[in-house]
Every structure is written in C-alpha cells, then in structure tokens.
Design a protein around this motif. Structure first.
Motif, PDB file in Angstrom:
ATOM      1  N   LEU A 383       0.844  -1.205   0.000  1.00  0.00           N
ATOM      2  CA  LEU A 383       0.000   0.000   0.000  1.00  0.00           C
ATOM      3  C   LEU A 383       0.870   1.242   0.000  1.00  0.00           C
ATOM      4  N   ARG A 384       0.449   2.207  -0.795  1.00  0.00           N
ATOM      5  CA  ARG A 384       1.136   3.506  -0.819  1.00  0.00           C
ATOM      6  C   ARG A 384       0.076   4.592  -0.867  1.00  0.00           C
ATOM      7  N   VAL A 385       0.204   5.589   0.006  1.00  0.00           N
ATOM      8  CA  VAL A 385      -0.746   6.701   0.069  1.00  0.00           C
ATOM      9  C   VAL A 385       0.033   7.991  -0.105  1.00  0.00           C
ATOM     10  N   THR A 400      -6.064  12.606  -2.276  1.00  0.00           N
ATOM     11  CA  THR A 400      -5.380  11.477  -1.662  1.00  0.00           C
ATOM     12  C   THR A 400      -5.330  10.357  -2.693  1.00  0.00           C
ATOM     13  N   ARG A 401      -4.120   9.981  -3.081  1.00  0.00           N
ATOM     14  CA  ARG A 401      -3.945   8.952  -4.111  1.00  0.00           C
ATOM     15  C   ARG A 401      -3.490   7.649  -3.453  1.00  0.00           C
ATOM     16  N   VAL A 402      -4.230   6.597  -3.743  1.00  0.00           N
ATOM     17  CA  VAL A 402      -3.958   5.282  -3.173  1.00  0.00           C
ATOM     18  C   VAL A 402      -3.432   4.370  -4.271  1.00  0.00           C
ATOM     19  N   LEU A 403      -2.264   3.785  -4.044  1.00  0.00           N
ATOM     20  CA  LEU A 403      -1.709   2.807  -4.971  1.00  0.00           C
ATOM     21  C   LEU A 403      -1.654   1.461  -4.277  1.00  0.00           C
ATOM     22  N   VAL A 404      -2.176   0.448  -4.926  1.00  0.00           N
ATOM     23  CA  VAL A 404      -2.115  -0.922  -4.429  1.00  0.00           C
ATOM     24  C   VAL A 404      -1.312  -1.741  -5.424  1.00  0.00           C
ATOM     25  N   ASP A 405      -0.231  -2.310  -4.946  1.00  0.00           N
ATOM     26  CA  ASP A 405       0.685  -3.077  -5.817  1.00  0.00           C
ATOM     27  C   ASP A 405       1.167  -2.220  -6.988  1.00  0.00           C
ATOM     28  N   GLY A 406       1.365  -0.922  -6.720  1.00  0.00           N
ATOM     29  CA  GLY A 406       1.902  -0.011  -7.722  1.00  0.00           C
ATOM     30  C   GLY A 406       0.890   0.565  -8.681  1.00  0.00           C
ATOM     31  N   LEU A 426      -7.399  11.372   5.648  1.00  0.00           N
ATOM     32  CA  LEU A 426      -6.271  11.234   6.567  1.00  0.00           C
ATOM     33  C   LEU A 426      -6.459  12.079   7.827  1.00  0.00           C
ATOM     34  N   GLY A 427      -6.821  13.347   7.642  1.00  0.00           N
ATOM     35  CA  GLY A 427      -6.952  14.236   8.801  1.00  0.00           C
ATOM     36  C   GLY A 427      -8.024  13.790   9.769  1.00  0.00           C
ATOM     37  N   GLU A 428      -9.095  13.208   9.266  1.00  0.00           N
ATOM     38  CA  GLU A 428     -10.182  12.741  10.125  1.00  0.00           C
ATOM     39  C   GLU A 428     -10.103  11.239  10.397  1.00  0.00           C
ATOM     40  N   GLY A 429      -8.994  10.629  10.010  1.00  0.00           N
ATOM     41  CA  GLY A 429      -8.707   9.256  10.410  1.00  0.00           C
ATOM     42  C   GLY A 429      -9.533   8.178   9.747  1.00  0.00           C
ATOM     43  N   ARG A 430     -10.116   8.445   8.587  1.00  0.00           N
ATOM     44  CA  ARG A 430     -10.994   7.443   7.992  1.00  0.00           C
ATOM     45  C   ARG A 430     -10.251   6.217   7.470  1.00  0.00           C
ATOM     46  N   LEU A 431      -8.975   6.358   7.136  1.00  0.00           N
ATOM     47  CA  LEU A 431      -8.231   5.198   6.646  1.00  0.00           C
ATOM     48  C   LEU A 431      -7.638   4.358   7.770  1.00  0.00           C
ATOM     49  N   ARG A 432      -7.722   4.832   9.016  1.00  0.00           N
ATOM     50  CA  ARG A 432      -7.219   4.026  10.120  1.00  0.00           C
ATOM     51  C   ARG A 432      -8.093   2.790  10.287  1.00  0.00           C
ATOM     52  N   ALA A 433      -7.453   1.674  10.601  1.00  0.00           N
ATOM     53  CA  ALA A 433      -8.173   0.407  10.684  1.00  0.00           C
ATOM     54  C   ALA A 433      -8.406   0.014  12.137  1.00  0.00           C
ATOM     55  N   THR A 434      -9.637  -0.375  12.438  1.00  0.00           N
ATOM     56  CA  THR A 434      -9.994  -0.902  13.753  1.00  0.00           C
ATOM     57  C   THR A 434     -10.733  -2.218  13.567  1.00  0.00           C
ATOM     58  N   GLU A 435     -11.022  -2.877  14.673  1.00  0.00           N
ATOM     59  CA  GLU A 435     -11.767  -4.120  14.586  1.00  0.00           C
ATOM     60  C   GLU A 435     -13.228  -3.883  14.243  1.00  0.00           C
ATOM     61  N   GLU A 436     -13.661  -2.637  14.349  1.00  0.00           N
ATOM     62  CA  GLU A 436     -15.017  -2.278  13.955  1.00  0.00           C
ATOM     63  C   GLU A 436     -14.993  -1.898  12.479  1.00  0.00           C
ATOM     64  N   GLU A 499       2.170   3.149   7.045  1.00  0.00           N
ATOM     65  CA  GLU A 499       1.959   3.943   5.837  1.00  0.00           C
ATOM     66  C   GLU A 499       0.887   5.011   6.063  1.00  0.00           C
ATOM     67  N   VAL A 500      -0.214   4.647   6.720  1.00  0.00           N
ATOM     68  CA  VAL A 500      -1.265   5.632   6.986  1.00  0.00           C
ATOM     69  C   VAL A 500      -0.755   6.705   7.936  1.00  0.00           C
ATOM     70  N   ALA A 501       0.037   6.313   8.939  1.00  0.00           N
ATOM     71  CA  ALA A 501       0.600   7.301   9.864  1.00  0.00           C
ATOM     72  C   ALA A 501       1.549   8.243   9.149  1.00  0.00           C
ATOM     73  N   ARG A 502       2.389   7.686   8.264  1.00  0.00           N
ATOM     74  CA  ARG A 502       3.319   8.538   7.514  1.00  0.00           C
ATOM     75  C   ARG A 502       2.572   9.550   6.664  1.00  0.00           C
ATOM     76  N   ALA A 503       1.579   9.080   5.929  1.00  0.00           N
ATOM     77  CA  ALA A 503       0.819   9.981   5.060  1.00  0.00           C
ATOM     78  C   ALA A 503       0.043  11.011   5.873  1.00  0.00           C
TER      79      ALA A 503
END
Length: 613
Positions: A383-385, A400-406, A426-436, A499-503
């Motif tokens: 993943l690359r963001v 926000t550009r998302v690349l999967v496998d390039g 990113l700013g509102e954390g929507r790409l962060r992953a939780t168990e929910e 990656e999400v934290a970096r972006a």
C-alpha cells in the motif's frame, strides 16, 4: 394512419443520408466540406411521424425488446443466398419493426451497443444499409451504433455527412472517431466552441484550411483550465495530430510546452472520464514530450507543466496507458533527472520578497511535489498513500492517491473523479483500521455522487492484517465497459498502520490559508458552542483554490439552535465568513478567529449567502 399508409409515408421520404448531402452540398462519394454548417450547429432533422401509442419501454424490458426485434435480423444469409439482398431485406424489416417499437432512438441505440453480434460481417452490412437508406432517426441511430463497433474506413464519408444532422451527430461522431479521429475532433470542436469563446480563432484557422501547418494557431492557443477542458484538450491534440507534429519537425519549445499542457489537461478529473485514456496518441505524445523536454528553457511554467505530467505518470490515469514493462519508471527517471539538474534549480527556488500568496504557494508546490514524485528511495510495501495535485494555477484538487501493488486505485476502478481530500481521508482518520468495520468513501464523481456515483470500501482489522472489502462502485467504467469485480485486499497490519501514519503526518501539501481553514474547522468541531451560542452551526470550511490568501468558513443560522428548539423546515440563513491570511502562523490566526466568536455574533461580520425565510 393505417399500416399501409405508414409504409407509403416511409418509402416516400428521402433517406437521412441523402437529406444531409443535399444540405451540405456534396456528392455521395465525397466527404462534407469542413465547416459546412454555419456556426458549428447541426441541421435539424425532418419532421417524423409520432411514436406508436402505448407506454414507453425502458430499462431491462426495453433492452429485451430491442434484442428480440433486431437480434435475429443481424445474422448472415442462408448458404448460397445473395448477401447484399439479404442485408437490404433485413434493414427494411428493422425499419418496420422500429416504427412499431414504443422506445426513443437514444435508448434503442444504447441497447444495440450491448447486443451480442455473432456474425459481425452480416451486422456490418445491415448497418451500412440502415445509415444509407434509413428515413427515420431511430433506424439510422441503430446503424450508427453498430458502426461504432464494426465500422471500417469505407464508412467514413457517410459518417462525416451524418455528423451534420442534429440528433444524429453524437452517435455519428462516436462511430467516426476510431476511423478518422482528426475529422471527428475538428467537428466536435466546431460544435462545442461558441462564437465568442477564446478557442474560436483556433478552430476557425483549422477549418479554413488556410494553413497546412497548425503550429502557428497552436502556439497562440490558450491552454488555461477555463478555456480548455479535458475533452477539448483531447480533441485539439487529435485535430492537429500532435504526436505527428512533434515527430516530424525539429524541437519547438512552444509546441512542446503546449503538448505537455494538453496532456495534463486530458488527465484532469474534472470530467466524466479521464480523456487521456481515450486518446489513442497518448503514449506516443508522452514519449515525445519526455524525450524532448530538455529543449525547454528552464522556468517555473515549464517546470510546473512537466511536474504535473510526472504527477499523472506517478499515480494518475496516465499511468494506466498501455505502457511497455518498466516504461513508466524510465519516463519518470528521465523527468526526475531533468528537473533535479542544476540548470532547473532556479525554477524550484523560493520566491523573492513581496511575492503574492499565489506565487508563494506555487513555489512551495513545486518543491514539495518534486520530492514526492521523485523520492531518493521509493517506498516499499503493498500500500502507498500520497497526497498530490497538479499545478496550483490549474485550480485542480488536492487529492489522496492510493496505490495498491503499484497501480493507482481510483482511476483504475472508478475514473469519474479525484480521490477524496486528505483532510477527509487522513486528517479525520478514515483510513485508520480498527476491529469495527468502517465504510469509507475513497472518491466521488466530479459532478456529484447523486449523478455519477462514488467509490466505497469497508476497512477492518482482522488479526495481523487490515482488509479492504465489500466494495461499492458504479457497475460500469466511464468508457462503458463493466467495472472490475474487486477482491478483498489484505495488507500487513504493521506496514499498513505505518503507511497511513506517515501519510497523515505529512502536511507539506497544504498552504497557510488551507491550514487555517482546517484548524478553524477542527476548533469549531471540538467546541460547537462557539457558533451554537449565536444559533449557528458549522457547514464547512475551505480554502478556495483560486484564492491562495483566503479561507472561508460557511455556517447556517437557524433560530432555536442553541436551545435545541430549531425546526428543520423552519427559516434559515447561510453565511460565508472570509478569513484573509495575514502572514502570521495559521495556528495563531485560527486561535484569534475562535476567540472572536466568544464575544461577537458572526452574523454581524459574515456575508449572507442565501437561505429560506
């Protein structure tokens, strides 16, 4: 009218092809003269009989009716039978059946575009009879829809003629494009460019035939976003055979700069589709621009055009063109070496004292984007963001550009608009992953979700993996082909979080006014009482792309908001509060704006922007 009367009326009418030839003044073997229609408008079709009585067929029922009526007639003759006579009989029967079908020409043609054609040669022969002999618009549209799929060079004269009839020209242009892209592009431009538009002199110069070399009118062509949209950019390149111009002549900096700008405009998300992917000459044109880019005089405008092209090669629709293996990386390496060379460093230098906010913003964009598109060490991982935009002077979105496998995900599977803004994803954390599980909108059509849809995915953490699954997107891509069936993507959770934290931590894409808007929105979201005490509620906060020194806070006044007695169907007023960037740190400006709301009613200093009394 009886069935016999209807057949007599149909046979007494001239074909629409003959009607078109009579209006544009050419013979059956000739193509119509360019610009034969004054003002670029199509001639009206002759009056047609009223449609048959009864409810109109639509949707699946309409498609099934078209398939049942036409499918058996698009097959070949029996062995030993006369193929030409068979096609003539089939075309006549199609005209009769369509006259009895309660369905407009447009939906009928749309259904024909999806018909299975087991015998293409037979269907092509019927299509040619329909476009040459059809006396009503619906059968001719059927023929055009078939030729859009099956047309050959010998069909060009008929298609050219039919582009001059209003009601047929759209389908005729679509059928003509793959066979004669230059004529189709010029006809499209002639139709779409208004008399007073800045593009009109360029189009008239091409139509006049007064010059065999379009370099001069092209060099004078304005290529700003207000003048040339993505569709127009593609048609301009097709009308002048832009790759051929670069290939034939010595390097011309003015022509090269125009070519780079047109490529960037074609890749813009501000259209119903990425036009660069529909442009057959795109690969050759990109190659030609990159190969000759070193002949451009170093400067800010040329650096911005080349860097915008690199942005689209990096993660935009241009990356999805049919490249050879490794070719994109080679092109990016060549652009990176040029734009990082000492000769070009001046274009990336900071602006002088007293520079306008727009100039400062563009300079910051140049430096930031060069470092992201040409990194010293390309990031690894599945993943690359990246947060990127094209030249700020083009008023393009920061996405926000998302690349999967390039591969850039949004243009590959959606293609109707840009990735959503970084503040949202990113700013509102929507790409962060939780168990929910959380459903996230990755992109929305440039027009609106309600018009052309959006791209959604559900993000969830499952043990040591993050999974993107349960995709929601339109069933078809902009070109009409079925959308891909997307699998569940699994990412290593540690690498995903990193990656999400970096972006998320990288805010170098922003400028002071945009940062100010973001901080004010965050403050008002955390402290809704600041507006609530004045019976107001935040709508949104933005930094207009064309005003680099301004943020805008939009809010709604509705009586009773503070006490919770407001009525959704009651009166309301919308306000726009303008905040000018004064050069101090955005955090200080945002804090001052929030403090002002403690003692002052914002309705006293914000501008009224509409509402319902």
């Amino acid at each position: 009218m009886s069935a016999q009367d209807e057949r007599t009326a149909l046979t007494d009418r001239p074909s629409l092809y003959a009607y078109a030839l009579s209006l544009i003044g050419t013979g059956p073997g000739d193509g119509p003269a360019a610009g034969a229609v004054s003002g670029g408008q199509g001639f009206p079709l002759p009056a047609e009989p009223p449609p048959p009585d009864g409810p109109r067929l639509r949707g699946k029922k309409g498609f099934a009716a078209v398939r049942a009526a036409l499918g058996p007639l698009l097959t070949g003759p029996a062995p030993g039978a006369d193929a030409e006579a068979h096609a003539a009989e089939a075309a006549a029967e199609i005209q009769r059946r369509l006259a009895e079908l309660p369905m407009p020409a447009g939906p009928v043609a749309g259904a024909v575009l999806s018909l299975p054609l087991d015998e293409p040669a037979a269907a092509r022969a019927v299509a040619r009879r329909l476009v040459r002999t059809g006396t009503l618009s619906t059968p001719v549209c059927v023929g055009l829809a078939l030729l859009r799929r099956l047309g050959e060079p010998e069909d060009i004269p008929v298609l050219r003629a039919l582009t001059h009839l209003d009601g047929l020209l759209g389908l005729a242009l679509k059928a003509l494009e793959p066979l004669d892209p230059r004529t189709a592009a010029l006809r499209w431009l002639d139709l779409r460019v208004r008399e007073t538009a800045p593009l009109r002199p360029f189009v008239d110069a091409l139509l006049s035939g007064g010059t065999r070399d379009p370099r001069t009118p092209l060099a004078r062509l304005p290529v700003d976003t207000r003048t040339v949209g993505p569709s127009a950019a593609r048609r301009i390149a097709e009308a002048v055979d832009l790759p051929g111009l670069l290939r034939r002549g010595p390097a011309d900096p003015r022509l090269l700069a125009r070519a780079a700008r047109l490529l960037v405009r074609m890749a813009s998300p501000r259209d119903y589709a990425a036009e660069v992917r529909a442009y057959r000459g795109a690969v050759e044109l990109v190659e030609g621009v990159v190969r000759s880019a070193g002949t451009l005089p170093p400067g800010v405008d040329h650096a911005a055009a080349l860097l915008s092209l690199a942005v689209d090669l990096h993660s935009g629709p241009t990356r999805l063109l049919p490249w050879r293996d490794g070719q994109v990386e080679q092109l990016l390496d060549a652009l990176g070496a040029l734009l990082r060379s000492p000769a070009w460093e001046g274009a990336f230098a900071g602006p002088g004292p007293g520079a306008s906010p727009a100039v400062r913003r563009r300079a910051e964009w140049l430096r930031y984007t060069r470092d992201r598109v040409f990194p010293a060490a390309p990031p690894g991982g599945r993943l690359r963001v990246d947060v990127l935009s094209r030249d700020p002077d083009d008023d393009e979105p920061v996405e926000t550009r998302v690349l999967v496998d390039g591969e850039p995900l949004v243009p590959a599977v959606f293609g109707r608009g840009a990735g959503n803004p970084p503040e949202y994803l990113l700013g509102e954390g929507r790409l962060r992953a939780t168990e929910e599980p959380r459903e996230v909108q990755l992109a929305e059509a440039w027009c609106s979700e309600g018009c052309c849809g959006a791209l959604y995915v559900t993000v969830v953490r499952e043990g040591d993996a993050v999974v993107w699954r349960d995709w929601r997107l339109p069933g078809r891509l902009p070109g009409g082909e079925p959308a891909p069936a997307l699998p569940a993507y699994r990412f290593d959770a540690v690498a995903y979080d990193a990656e999400v934290a970096r972006a998320s931590a990288d805010t170098g894409w922003s400028w002071p006014a945009r940062t100010l808007a973001r901080l004010v929105k965050q403050g008002l979201t955390a402290r809704p009482e600041l507006l609530g005490r004045w019976d107001c509620r935040l709508s949104h906060a933005v930094a207009p792309a064309r005003a680099a020194d301004r943020a805008e806070v939009w809010f709604v006044y509705r009586p009773g908001t503070f006490e919770g007695t407001d009525k959704q169907d009651g009166p309301w007023i919308q306000f726009r509060w303008e905040l000018r960037d004064d050069g101090t740190p955005p955090a200080e400006q945002a804090a001052a704006a929030l403090r002002r709301l403690v003692t002052e009613d914002p309705r006293g200093f914000a501008a009224c922007a509409g509402g319902v009394q």
